[in-house]
Design a protein around this motif. Structure first.
Motif, PDB file in Angstrom:
ATOM      1  N   ASP A 242     -14.386  12.026  -1.628  1.00  0.00           N
ATOM      2  CA  ASP A 242     -14.572  11.017  -2.573  1.00  0.00           C
ATOM      3  C   ASP A 242     -13.657  10.947  -4.096  1.00  0.00           C
ATOM      4  O   ASP A 242     -13.174   9.845  -4.545  1.00  0.00           O
ATOM      5  CB  ASP A 242     -16.230  10.277  -3.116  1.00  0.00           C
ATOM      6  N   GLN A 243     -14.592  12.577  -4.615  1.00  0.00           N
ATOM      7  CA  GLN A 243     -13.072  12.489  -5.747  1.00  0.00           C
ATOM      8  C   GLN A 243     -11.793  12.668  -5.639  1.00  0.00           C
ATOM      9  O   GLN A 243     -11.062  12.606  -6.172  1.00  0.00           O
ATOM     10  CB  GLN A 243     -14.055  13.744  -6.698  1.00  0.00           C
ATOM     11  N   THR A 244     -11.402  13.426  -4.434  1.00  0.00           N
ATOM     12  CA  THR A 244     -10.112  12.950  -4.119  1.00  0.00           C
ATOM     13  C   THR A 244      -9.646  11.872  -4.100  1.00  0.00           C
ATOM     14  O   THR A 244      -8.245  11.782  -4.600  1.00  0.00           O
ATOM     15  CB  THR A 244      -9.377  14.195  -2.751  1.00  0.00           C
ATOM     16  N   ALA A 245      -9.752  11.054  -3.647  1.00  0.00           N
ATOM     17  CA  ALA A 245      -9.718   8.861  -3.479  1.00  0.00           C
ATOM     18  C   ALA A 245      -9.628   8.983  -4.418  1.00  0.00           C
ATOM     19  O   ALA A 245      -8.166   8.114  -5.342  1.00  0.00           O
ATOM     20  CB  ALA A 245     -10.829   8.601  -2.092  1.00  0.00           C
ATOM     21  N   ALA A 246     -10.584   9.691  -5.584  1.00  0.00           N
ATOM     22  CA  ALA A 246     -10.520   8.752  -6.908  1.00  0.00           C
ATOM     23  C   ALA A 246      -9.367   9.248  -7.310  1.00  0.00           C
ATOM     24  O   ALA A 246      -8.652   8.336  -8.345  1.00  0.00           O
ATOM     25  CB  ALA A 246     -12.067   9.063  -7.442  1.00  0.00           C
ATOM     26  N   ALA A 247      -9.078  10.554  -7.057  1.00  0.00           N
ATOM     27  CA  ALA A 247      -8.340  10.563  -7.448  1.00  0.00           C
ATOM     28  C   ALA A 247      -6.689  10.166  -7.332  1.00  0.00           C
ATOM     29  O   ALA A 247      -5.550  10.144  -8.397  1.00  0.00           O
ATOM     30  CB  ALA A 247      -7.140  12.441  -7.766  1.00  0.00           C
ATOM     31  N   VAL A 248      -6.467  10.326  -6.337  1.00  0.00           N
ATOM     32  CA  VAL A 248      -5.591   9.245  -6.018  1.00  0.00           C
ATOM     33  C   VAL A 248      -4.990   7.302  -6.419  1.00  0.00           C
ATOM     34  O   VAL A 248      -4.108   7.510  -6.985  1.00  0.00           O
ATOM     35  CB  VAL A 248      -5.473   9.399  -4.131  1.00  0.00           C
TER      36      VAL A 248
ATOM     37  N   GLU B 240       2.123   0.940  -0.364  1.00  0.00           N
ATOM     38  CA  GLU B 240       0.794   1.069   1.178  1.00  0.00           C
ATOM     39  C   GLU B 240       1.223   2.447   1.639  1.00  0.00           C
ATOM     40  O   GLU B 240      -0.141   2.290   2.797  1.00  0.00           O
ATOM     41  CB  GLU B 240       2.561   0.222   2.072  1.00  0.00           C
ATOM     42  N   ALA B 241       1.500   3.057   0.884  1.00  0.00           N
ATOM     43  CA  ALA B 241       1.303   4.561   1.858  1.00  0.00           C
ATOM     44  C   ALA B 241      -0.378   4.798   1.190  1.00  0.00           C
ATOM     45  O   ALA B 241      -1.504   5.748   1.951  1.00  0.00           O
ATOM     46  CB  ALA B 241       2.094   5.801   1.696  1.00  0.00           C
ATOM     47  N   VAL B 242      -0.500   4.667   0.248  1.00  0.00           N
ATOM     48  CA  VAL B 242      -1.927   5.510  -0.574  1.00  0.00           C
ATOM     49  C   VAL B 242      -2.677   4.041  -0.139  1.00  0.00           C
ATOM     50  O   VAL B 242      -4.168   4.724   0.016  1.00  0.00           O
ATOM     51  CB  VAL B 242      -1.632   4.814  -2.573  1.00  0.00           C
ATOM     52  N   SER B 243      -2.354   2.422   0.159  1.00  0.00           N
ATOM     53  CA  SER B 243      -3.758   2.026   1.067  1.00  0.00           C
ATOM     54  C   SER B 243      -3.755   2.741   2.351  1.00  0.00           C
ATOM     55  O   SER B 243      -5.348   3.431   2.440  1.00  0.00           O
ATOM     56  CB  SER B 243      -3.029   0.644   0.844  1.00  0.00           C
ATOM     57  N   ARG B 244      -2.892   3.429   3.256  1.00  0.00           N
ATOM     58  CA  ARG B 244      -3.317   3.920   4.525  1.00  0.00           C
ATOM     59  C   ARG B 244      -3.923   5.491   3.932  1.00  0.00           C
ATOM     60  O   ARG B 244      -4.885   5.741   4.856  1.00  0.00           O
ATOM     61  CB  ARG B 244      -1.499   4.046   5.434  1.00  0.00           C
ATOM     62  N   LEU B 245      -3.494   6.254   3.221  1.00  0.00           N
ATOM     63  CA  LEU B 245      -4.374   7.404   3.041  1.00  0.00           C
ATOM     64  C   LEU B 245      -5.438   6.768   3.010  1.00  0.00           C
ATOM     65  O   LEU B 245      -6.058   7.432   2.967  1.00  0.00           O
ATOM     66  CB  LEU B 245      -3.661   7.719   1.748  1.00  0.00           C
ATOM     67  N   LEU B 246      -6.326   5.850   1.818  1.00  0.00           N
ATOM     68  CA  LEU B 246      -7.109   6.109   1.269  1.00  0.00           C
ATOM     69  C   LEU B 246      -8.060   5.209   2.683  1.00  0.00           C
ATOM     70  O   LEU B 246      -9.232   5.950   2.808  1.00  0.00           O
ATOM     71  CB  LEU B 246      -7.086   4.858  -0.146  1.00  0.00           C
ATOM     72  N   ARG B 247      -8.145   4.715   3.306  1.00  0.00           N
ATOM     73  CA  ARG B 247      -8.336   4.055   4.639  1.00  0.00           C
ATOM     74  C   ARG B 247      -8.265   5.490   5.797  1.00  0.00           C
ATOM     75  O   ARG B 247      -9.591   5.439   5.997  1.00  0.00           O
ATOM     76  CB  ARG B 247      -7.571   3.537   5.160  1.00  0.00           C
TER      77      ARG B 247
ATOM     78  N   LEU C 278      -8.922   8.960   4.085  1.00  0.00           N
ATOM     79  CA  LEU C 278     -10.238   8.972   3.909  1.00  0.00           C
ATOM     80  C   LEU C 278     -11.576   8.604   4.187  1.00  0.00           C
ATOM     81  O   LEU C 278     -12.887   9.413   4.267  1.00  0.00           O
ATOM     82  CB  LEU C 278      -9.359   9.197   2.526  1.00  0.00           C
ATOM     83  N   ILE C 279     -11.361   6.841   3.855  1.00  0.00           N
ATOM     84  CA  ILE C 279     -12.694   6.393   3.870  1.00  0.00           C
ATOM     85  C   ILE C 279     -13.108   6.899   5.866  1.00  0.00           C
ATOM     86  O   ILE C 279     -14.470   7.091   6.165  1.00  0.00           O
ATOM     87  CB  ILE C 279     -12.945   4.411   4.232  1.00  0.00           C
ATOM     88  N   ASP C 280     -12.150   7.050   6.616  1.00  0.00           N
ATOM     89  CA  ASP C 280     -12.215   7.127   8.364  1.00  0.00           C
ATOM     90  C   ASP C 280     -12.927   8.402   7.863  1.00  0.00           C
ATOM     91  O   ASP C 280     -13.896   9.170   8.696  1.00  0.00           O
ATOM     92  CB  ASP C 280     -11.351   7.052   8.450  1.00  0.00           C
ATOM     93  N   ALA C 281     -12.042   9.188   7.402  1.00  0.00           N
ATOM     94  CA  ALA C 281     -12.617  11.110   7.299  1.00  0.00           C
ATOM     95  C   ALA C 281     -14.203  10.827   7.303  1.00  0.00           C
ATOM     96  O   ALA C 281     -15.241  11.886   7.732  1.00  0.00           O
ATOM     97  CB  ALA C 281     -11.537  11.797   6.887  1.00  0.00           C
ATOM     98  N   ARG C 282     -14.641  10.782   5.689  1.00  0.00           N
ATOM     99  CA  ARG C 282     -15.859  10.851   5.386  1.00  0.00           C
ATOM    100  C   ARG C 282     -16.950  10.371   6.612  1.00  0.00           C
ATOM    101  O   ARG C 282     -17.998  10.983   6.211  1.00  0.00           O
ATOM    102  CB  ARG C 282     -15.175   9.777   4.133  1.00  0.00           C
ATOM    103  N   GLN C 283     -16.649   9.108   6.686  1.00  0.00           N
ATOM    104  CA  GLN C 283     -17.497   8.647   7.988  1.00  0.00           C
ATOM    105  C   GLN C 283     -17.833   9.730   9.227  1.00  0.00           C
ATOM    106  O   GLN C 283     -18.652   9.480   9.361  1.00  0.00           O
ATOM    107  CB  GLN C 283     -17.117   6.929   8.571  1.00  0.00           C
ATOM    108  N   SER C 284     -16.620  10.280   9.289  1.00  0.00           N
ATOM    109  CA  SER C 284     -17.013  11.213  10.248  1.00  0.00           C
ATOM    110  C   SER C 284     -18.038  12.503  10.381  1.00  0.00           C
ATOM    111  O   SER C 284     -18.005  13.119  10.735  1.00  0.00           O
ATOM    112  CB  SER C 284     -15.263  11.332  10.832  1.00  0.00           C
ATOM    113  N   MET C 285     -17.276  12.875   8.577  1.00  0.00           N
ATOM    114  CA  MET C 285     -18.134  13.611   8.103  1.00  0.00           C
ATOM    115  C   MET C 285     -20.239  13.843   8.446  1.00  0.00           C
ATOM    116  O   MET C 285     -20.993  14.306   8.259  1.00  0.00           O
ATOM    117  CB  MET C 285     -18.056  14.531   6.315  1.00  0.00           C
ATOM    118  N   LEU C 286     -20.001  12.564   7.960  1.00  0.00           N
ATOM    119  CA  LEU C 286     -21.444  11.598   7.410  1.00  0.00           C
ATOM    120  C   LEU C 286     -22.348  11.889   8.844  1.00  0.00           C
ATOM    121  O   LEU C 286     -23.726  11.761   9.124  1.00  0.00           O
ATOM    122  CB  LEU C 286     -21.790  10.413   7.036  1.00  0.00           C
TER     123      LEU C 286
END
Length: 139
Positions: free
Chosen positions: A64-70, A89-96, A98-106
């Motif tokens: 989350d904090q890395t995504a906020a920095a991005v 577009e690249a940032v949008s893809r990157l943030l998606r 990160l969201i998917d990775a976070r969900q997997s971590m949960l």
């Protein structure tokens, strides 16, 4: 805790610690016990499971904090893509991602929490000292 290091260094050090764990345990369960595996291995394994849970408990906040920095550097228009892609577009893809990775971590947290509950009840057998010597001879 050294709060003066670059943030990426902290994550690299955590990754190195996991790598060290992997190397220490790659050859089997001997890493989890000393002279008397019957008594010491089960709780040591449980401790490792608990530590894995703690790691996965902390990772979503790091994401989350890395995504906020991005998002912040994107808002400052401080991103240029070396490959010529559109930064937004690249940032949008990157943030998606990160969201998917976070969900997997949960999800991993959920499974590890269950494993902690089971492993917290694991213990070695209660044996007399002479029985431990016999167990060592048979190991």
């Amino acid at each position: 805790m050294d709060l003066t290091r670059d943030p990426h260094r902290s994550i690299r050090d955590a990754a190195d610690s996991v790598r060290e764990y992997n190397h220490r345990t790659i050859n089997g369960p001997q890493a989890f016990h000393g002279k008397h595996p019957i008594n010491t291995a089960p709780p040591a394994i449980g401790e490792a499971i608990g530590a894995l849970y703690t790691l996965f408990e902390r990772l979503p906040q790091a994401v989350d904090q890395t995504a906020a920095a991005v998002r912040h550097v994107e808002e400052q228009q401080a991103i240029r893509m070396a490959n010529g892609d559109d930064p937004s577009e690249a940032v949008s893809r990157l943030l998606r991602d990160l969201i998917d990775a976070r969900q997997s971590m949960l999800l991993a947290q959920t499974h590890l929490r269950s494993a902690v509950q089971v492993s917290s009840n694991m213990a070695g057998h209660w044996l007399e000292d002479d029985e431990l010597e016999d167990a060592d001879a048979n190991a």
